[in-house]
Design a protein around this motif. Structure first.
Motif, mmCIF file in Angstrom:
data_model
loop_
_atom_site.group_PDB
_atom_site.id
_atom_site.type_symbol
_atom_site.label_atom_id
_atom_site.label_comp_id
_atom_site.label_asym_id
_atom_site.label_seq_id
_atom_site.Cartn_x
_atom_site.Cartn_y
_atom_site.Cartn_z
ATOM 1 N N LEU A 1 11.360 4.716 -16.436
ATOM 2 C CA LEU A 1 10.557 3.517 -16.221
ATOM 3 C C LEU A 1 11.471 2.449 -15.627
ATOM 4 O O LEU A 1 12.658 2.372 -15.980
ATOM 5 N N LEU A 2 10.938 1.622 -14.760
ATOM 6 C CA LEU A 2 11.678 0.503 -14.172
ATOM 7 C C LEU A 2 10.799 -0.740 -14.262
ATOM 8 O O LEU A 2 9.726 -0.792 -13.666
ATOM 9 N N VAL A 3 11.266 -1.701 -15.050
ATOM 10 C CA VAL A 3 10.566 -2.994 -15.171
ATOM 11 C C VAL A 3 11.623 -4.072 -14.925
ATOM 12 O O VAL A 3 12.136 -4.696 -15.849
ATOM 13 N N PRO A 4 11.970 -4.283 -13.642
ATOM 14 C CA PRO A 4 13.194 -5.040 -13.344
ATOM 15 C C PRO A 4 13.127 -6.525 -13.655
ATOM 16 O O PRO A 4 14.179 -7.156 -13.760
ATOM 17 N N HIS A 5 11.931 -7.084 -13.834
ATOM 18 C CA HIS A 5 11.871 -8.526 -14.137
ATOM 19 C C HIS A 5 12.118 -8.808 -15.621
ATOM 20 O O HIS A 5 12.193 -9.962 -16.015
ATOM 21 N N LEU A 6 12.233 -7.754 -16.439
ATOM 22 C CA LEU A 6 12.574 -7.920 -17.857
ATOM 23 C C LEU A 6 13.954 -7.314 -18.106
ATOM 24 O O LEU A 6 14.457 -6.541 -17.290
ATOM 25 N N TYR A 7 14.580 -7.677 -19.246
ATOM 26 C CA TYR A 7 15.865 -7.061 -19.599
ATOM 27 C C TYR A 7 15.718 -5.539 -19.537
ATOM 28 O O TYR A 7 14.666 -4.973 -19.856
#
Ligand SMILES: Nc1nc2c(c(=O)[nH]1)N[C@H]1C(S)=C(S)[C@@H](COP(=O)(O)O)O[C@H]1N2
Ligand SMILES: [Mo]
Length: 201
Positions: A153-159
């Motif tokens: 998973l990639l959620v780059p706007h969160l840590y």
């Protein structure tokens, strides 16, 4: 008298891309894993979306690759204070999977879980609208196993602890259910720009 002192009060030209309390790791990409890197081959990988959805579904490697390709180019930020600028991941937008399963209106949160058992809690609003990916490429190459390959998973706007490596699935819920780090005192959302490191931040 030290004339340079006069300069300490001027507005500083800082890198606008570095959230508070973070440093630029440059070319380094630290590996942070609570588990041993699994020997997970693409043929053994699958990704499931279930919970508060109309049509729960599991995708194989090939089925996931049949969805429209989507890339992220930008920055990533680990809560241990390193950030990396200008990384490039390739994969599929999480929106493409969510479109198929059709989340119920009651779904507000999600737990992402790994093939290894790692979990991360996220508000659903942070997983939609082109903000999250299932990523299997980094810099145009297959994602390395220690960084979550075959797919993470990639959620780059969160840590970056929210970006579960060796991603196995996402379960949609109508409440926040703390995952591995959230149970250990880390923040339910984890927005680096607001320094949401620990619960209560
Ligand atoms: N399965 C799994 N995913 C994980 C972790 C982990 O320990 N296990 N660590 C998280 C943390 S704290 C960070 S900072 C990033 C690190 O990713 P990297 O090792 O590719 O830098 O993965 C996140 N995803
Ligand atoms: Mo992290």
């Amino acid at each position: 008298m030290n004339v340079t002192r006069g300069f300490t009060g001027r507005p500083r030209v800082s890198n606008a891309g570095l959230p508070p309390g973070q440093y630029d790791a440059g070319d380094d990409w630290p590996v942070l894993s609570a588990e041993v890197t699994p020997d997970l081959q693409p043929a053994d990988w699958s990704f499931r979306v279930d919970g508060l959805v109309a049509q729960p579904r599991t995708w194989s490697w090939d089925e996931a690759h049949a969805l429209p390709a989507s890339a992220y180019e930008g920055d990533i930020h680990c809560v241990t204070s390193w950030s990396k600028f200008g990384v490039r991941f390739g994969g599929v937008s999480l929106d493409a999977f969510l479109d198929v399963v059709q989340p119920h209106g009651s779904a507000t949160h999600a737990v992402a879980y790994s093939h290894t058992g790692y979990t991360a809690a996220l508000p659903l609003a942070d997983l939609t609208g082109g903000q999250a990916w299932i990523a299997w490429e980094y810099g145009g190459e297959p994602l390395a196993p220690e960084h979550g390959g075959p797919a993470r998973l990639l959620v780059p706007h969160l840590y970056f602890w929210k970006s579960a490596k060796w991603i196995a699935g996402v379960t949609l819920l109508d409440h926040d259910e703390p995952g591995f780090w959230e149970q250990n005192g880390y923040h339910a959302r984890g927005n680096p720009w607001q320094e949401q490191r620990y619960s209560g931040d």
